[in-house]
Design a protein around this motif. Structure first.
Motif, mmCIF file in Angstrom:
data_model
loop_
_atom_site.group_PDB
_atom_site.id
_atom_site.type_symbol
_atom_site.label_atom_id
_atom_site.label_comp_id
_atom_site.label_asym_id
_atom_site.label_seq_id
_atom_site.Cartn_x
_atom_site.Cartn_y
_atom_site.Cartn_z
ATOM 1 N N ARG A 1 -8.783 -6.760 -7.593
ATOM 2 C CA ARG A 1 -9.498 -5.567 -7.118
ATOM 3 C C ARG A 1 -9.900 -5.715 -5.654
ATOM 4 N N GLU A 2 -10.320 -6.913 -5.259
ATOM 5 C CA GLU A 2 -10.702 -7.137 -3.866
ATOM 6 C C GLU A 2 -9.493 -7.038 -2.940
ATOM 7 N N ALA A 3 -8.356 -7.546 -3.372
ATOM 8 C CA ALA A 3 -7.142 -7.452 -2.555
ATOM 9 C C ALA A 3 -6.719 -5.997 -2.384
ATOM 10 N N VAL B 1 3.779 -6.907 -11.621
ATOM 11 C CA VAL B 1 3.620 -5.874 -10.600
ATOM 12 C C VAL B 1 2.725 -4.796 -11.197
ATOM 13 N N LEU B 2 1.604 -4.526 -10.545
ATOM 14 C CA LEU B 2 0.597 -3.612 -11.068
ATOM 15 C C LEU B 2 0.435 -2.413 -10.148
ATOM 16 N N ARG B 3 0.114 -1.296 -10.730
ATOM 17 C CA ARG B 3 -0.052 -0.080 -9.932
ATOM 18 C C ARG B 3 -1.436 -0.019 -9.301
ATOM 19 N N LEU B 4 -1.489 0.529 -8.117
ATOM 20 C CA LEU B 4 -2.737 0.819 -7.422
ATOM 21 C C LEU B 4 -2.901 2.321 -7.304
ATOM 22 N N VAL B 5 -4.141 2.753 -7.113
ATOM 23 C CA VAL B 5 -4.421 4.177 -6.909
ATOM 24 C C VAL B 5 -5.304 4.304 -5.668
ATOM 25 N N PRO B 6 -5.383 5.493 -5.074
ATOM 26 C CA PRO B 6 -6.271 5.678 -3.922
ATOM 27 C C PRO B 6 -7.725 5.391 -4.300
ATOM 28 N N ARG B 7 -8.454 4.777 -3.390
ATOM 29 C CA ARG B 7 -9.874 4.544 -3.646
ATOM 30 C C ARG B 7 -10.609 5.873 -3.581
ATOM 31 N N PRO B 8 -11.539 6.111 -4.511
ATOM 32 C CA PRO B 8 -12.292 7.359 -4.451
ATOM 33 C C PRO B 8 -13.171 7.410 -3.208
ATOM 34 N N LYS B 9 -13.315 8.581 -2.669
ATOM 35 C CA LYS B 9 -14.148 8.759 -1.480
ATOM 36 C C LYS B 9 -15.616 8.964 -1.844
ATOM 37 N N VAL C 1 -6.763 -2.876 1.407
ATOM 38 C CA VAL C 1 -5.796 -1.896 1.916
ATOM 39 C C VAL C 1 -6.191 -0.481 1.472
ATOM 40 N N ASP C 2 -7.495 -0.315 1.179
ATOM 41 C CA ASP C 2 -8.046 0.990 0.803
ATOM 42 C C ASP C 2 -7.401 1.544 -0.466
ATOM 43 N N ARG C 3 -7.169 0.659 -1.407
ATOM 44 C CA ARG C 3 -6.645 1.067 -2.714
ATOM 45 C C ARG C 3 -7.560 0.520 -3.805
ATOM 46 N N LEU C 4 -7.326 0.998 -5.011
ATOM 47 C CA LEU C 4 -8.111 0.575 -6.165
ATOM 48 C C LEU C 4 -7.189 0.075 -7.258
ATOM 49 N N TYR C 5 -7.446 -1.146 -7.749
ATOM 50 C CA TYR C 5 -6.801 -1.542 -8.996
ATOM 51 C C TYR C 5 -7.736 -1.070 -10.104
ATOM 52 N N PRO C 6 -7.312 -0.116 -10.933
ATOM 53 C CA PRO C 6 -8.262 0.677 -11.713
ATOM 54 C C PRO C 6 -8.716 0.097 -13.044
ATOM 55 N N GLN C 7 -8.461 -1.193 -13.298
ATOM 56 C CA GLN C 7 -9.030 -1.793 -14.505
ATOM 57 C C GLN C 7 -10.388 -2.395 -14.154
ATOM 58 N N LEU C 8 -11.361 -2.198 -15.029
ATOM 59 C CA LEU C 8 -12.708 -2.709 -14.761
ATOM 60 C C LEU C 8 -13.292 -3.259 -16.049
ATOM 61 N N LEU C 9 -13.628 -4.557 -16.024
ATOM 62 C CA LEU C 9 -14.203 -5.244 -17.175
ATOM 63 C C LEU C 9 -15.423 -6.035 -16.729
ATOM 64 N N ALA D 1 0.811 -1.212 0.000
ATOM 65 C CA ALA D 1 0.000 0.000 0.000
ATOM 66 C C ALA D 1 0.849 1.268 0.000
ATOM 67 N N VAL D 2 2.073 1.181 0.485
ATOM 68 C CA VAL D 2 2.943 2.356 0.511
ATOM 69 C C VAL D 2 3.464 2.663 -0.892
ATOM 70 N N SER D 3 3.919 1.629 -1.579
ATOM 71 C CA SER D 3 4.391 1.818 -2.955
ATOM 72 C C SER D 3 3.251 1.845 -3.960
ATOM 73 N N ASN D 4 2.038 1.552 -3.495
ATOM 74 C CA ASN D 4 0.856 1.494 -4.354
ATOM 75 C C ASN D 4 1.040 0.470 -5.469
ATOM 76 N N THR D 5 1.391 -0.762 -5.075
ATOM 77 C CA THR D 5 1.549 -1.840 -6.050
ATOM 78 C C THR D 5 0.930 -3.126 -5.515
ATOM 79 N N ILE D 6 0.575 -3.996 -6.443
ATOM 80 C CA ILE D 6 0.134 -5.348 -6.129
ATOM 81 C C ILE D 6 0.850 -6.283 -7.098
ATOM 82 N N THR D 7 1.397 -7.370 -6.576
ATOM 83 C CA THR D 7 2.103 -8.342 -7.412
ATOM 84 C C THR D 7 1.249 -9.594 -7.518
ATOM 85 N N CYS D 8 0.808 -9.888 -8.725
ATOM 86 C CA CYS D 8 -0.122 -10.991 -8.971
ATOM 87 C C CYS D 8 0.466 -11.976 -9.965
#
Length: 477
Positions: free
Chosen positions: A128-130, A219-227, A134-142, A111-118
């Motif tokens: 996306r659930e993972a 290794v994929l980037r994460l972004v802050p979840r929208p409020k 940690v209150d982040r968003l993986y921003p691809q949506l299909l 969550a600090v580096s804003n990454t997820i390794t899958c």
């Protein structure tokens, strides 16, 4: 439909036994009935055949399989969730299927580096659930998030409904782990936004559809979840109104538009007719509808922003009527119509599909000219364009005339492609926006690709896969 050209020689019993030994008997599927989920494309446009479906459980096992395949010149078709739409994941000529679904570990969430390794077999939904934990968003949506996989998404460079704000699959990948055709493992799983140490090899494999190497982890980037998130359904008078409203909304929110979709009226009516679970959010009829989503890191003010956009749209004649979702459930109901848009067209008979993109400014002219050309070629044909106005990606689908023979209509697939692709290219577009090339568009590439670029593609294929064992006949002949 185009078919593969080069026959694949039969797999020897000795090679089959060596391949099965890598994964073990329980992870090597030879029974034809049990193979079916790996061989049939979900729209049933293609059904393949294979001597064995291999299900490796580690990158090392993938490496061992490709070493054997390279040594014996055994053709391999890598496969993720089998949700592809251009036939790239199907063994059309008896190739060995390499299913990556068992590579399903989420190795790390940072969550600090804003990454997820899958690993490659992790579904988009799980990623996306993972991130959400940690209150982040993986921003691809299909729409296929429950079954499509990270490896497949990267291999096809998938897009989605959030590409306007966050980009396509390529935009999300920092580093990759890739097994090459000869079995070597390229470990480039870094978390760095800045890494200028020579050629960017990562991008060679993203969008290559498994023809240059097999992606096993990323290794994929994460972004802050929208409020806060607001979703609106707006009836509009024309495609041009959608483009104008998008520009207006983008200016008013300083880039806060997450999604901006368009759907034709006839297509919406087809969804509501066949789904049994949807209904039109508005009583006002209109030629087209836009589905607008705004998101913000601020908890307050987004509702007012959406109301301001729609009110201004009404004043300018860009909006005929509109409604804003009052709950998450209502927003999901709006999106459900969009998600079913392509699927429900199959209930009307044959559907000739195009995944194309043009510059946003040219969307209205493209759709107008495409509609006229489609009906001229096949009188009574029903163009049902929909898609992502924000990035110019239009799914230009054409349903058969009412009462027509489905098989006869689908025989005109290539004829319709020729007509529609000509218009796409006229307006500076691409014949493949987010679904890939596979076999459907393979034979069009030499006609439309810059000759030097096409030659470089063939050179890369020969260099990285000199024996042509990786997904042969896909992307390139």
């Amino acid at each position: 439909m185009n078919e593969m050209r080069k026959p694949i020689t039969a797999l020897s019993q000795q090679t089959l036994e060596r391949l099965v030994a890598v994964v073990g008997d329980k992870n090597a599927i030879v029974d034809k009935d049990k193979q079916a989920p790996f061989l049939v494309e979900f729209r049933a446009l293609w059904t393949g055949h294979s001597p064995v479906v291999l299900r490796p459980g580690s990158t090392k096992e993938v490496s061992e399989i490709l070493k054997i395949a390279n040594e014996t010149s055994t053709a391999i078709v890598p496969q993720g969730g089998n949700t592809g739409l251009v036939g790239g994941q199907i063994p059309h000529n008896g190739e060995v299927v390499l299913s990556l679904q068992r590579l399903d570990k989420i190795r790390e969430v940072d969550a600090v580096s804003n990454t997820i390794t899958c690993e490659a077999g992790v579904t988009l939904q799980r990623a996306r659930e993972a991130a959400e934990k940690v209150d982040r968003l993986y921003p691809q949506l299909l729409p296929s998030e429950g079954s499509c996989t990270i490896g497949g998404n990267l291999s096809t460079n998938a897009g989605g409904t959030a590409a306007l704000a966050h980009g396509i699959a390529r935009s999300h990948a920092f580093g990759l782990e890739v097994v090459l055709a000869d079995g070597r493992i390229m470990n480039n799983l870094n978390k760095l936004k800045k890494d200028n140490t020579g050629y960017d090899l990562r991008d060679l494999f993203i969008g290559a559809e498994g023809t240059l190497g097999v992606i096993t982890a990323a290794v994929l980037r994460l972004v802050p979840r929208p409020k806060s998130v607001e979703t609106a359904w707006a009836a509009i008078p024309s495609v041009q109104a959608a483009v104008d409203l998008l520009g207006f909304a983008t200016e008013m929110t300083a880039g806060g538009v997450t999604s901006f979709e368009i759907m034709s009226r006839e297509g919406i009516d087809i969804v509501n007719k066949h789904s049994g679970t949807t209904r039109d959010p508005l009583s006002t009829s209109s030629p087209y509808v836009t589905l607008i989503e705004l998101s913000s890191q601020r908890k307050e003010g987004l509702r007012e922003a959406m109301e301001g956009i729609l009110e201004a749209g009404l004043d300018k004649g860009l909006v005929l009527d509109a409604t804003i979702a009052e709950s998450v459930e209502q927003a999901k109901a709006f999106w459900r119509i969009r998600e079913l848009f392509g699927e429900m067209q199959g209930r009307e008979g044959g559907s000739i599909k195009h995944d194309v993109s043009v510059p946003v400014a040219n969307i209205p002219a493209f759709i107008e000219e495409g509609n006229a050309a489609a009906v001229k070629l096949i009188p009574g044909a029903r163009p049902l364009p929909f898609g992502h106005v924000g990035d110019g990606n239009i799914h230009y689908n054409i349903s058969q005339p009412v009462g027509a023979d489905k098989a006869e209509f689908l025989k005109r697939w290539d004829d319709m492609n020729d007509v529609i692709y000509k218009i796409v290219l006229k307006y500076g577009g691409s014949v493949s926006a987010e679904h890939g090339v596979g076999i459907v568009k393979r034979d069009y590439l030499p006609k439309i690709k810059d000759p030097v670029a096409y030659d470089l593609m063939k050179t890369l294929k020969r260099t990285l896969d000199p024996k042509g064992i990786l997904n042969p006949g896909k992307v390139l002949p």
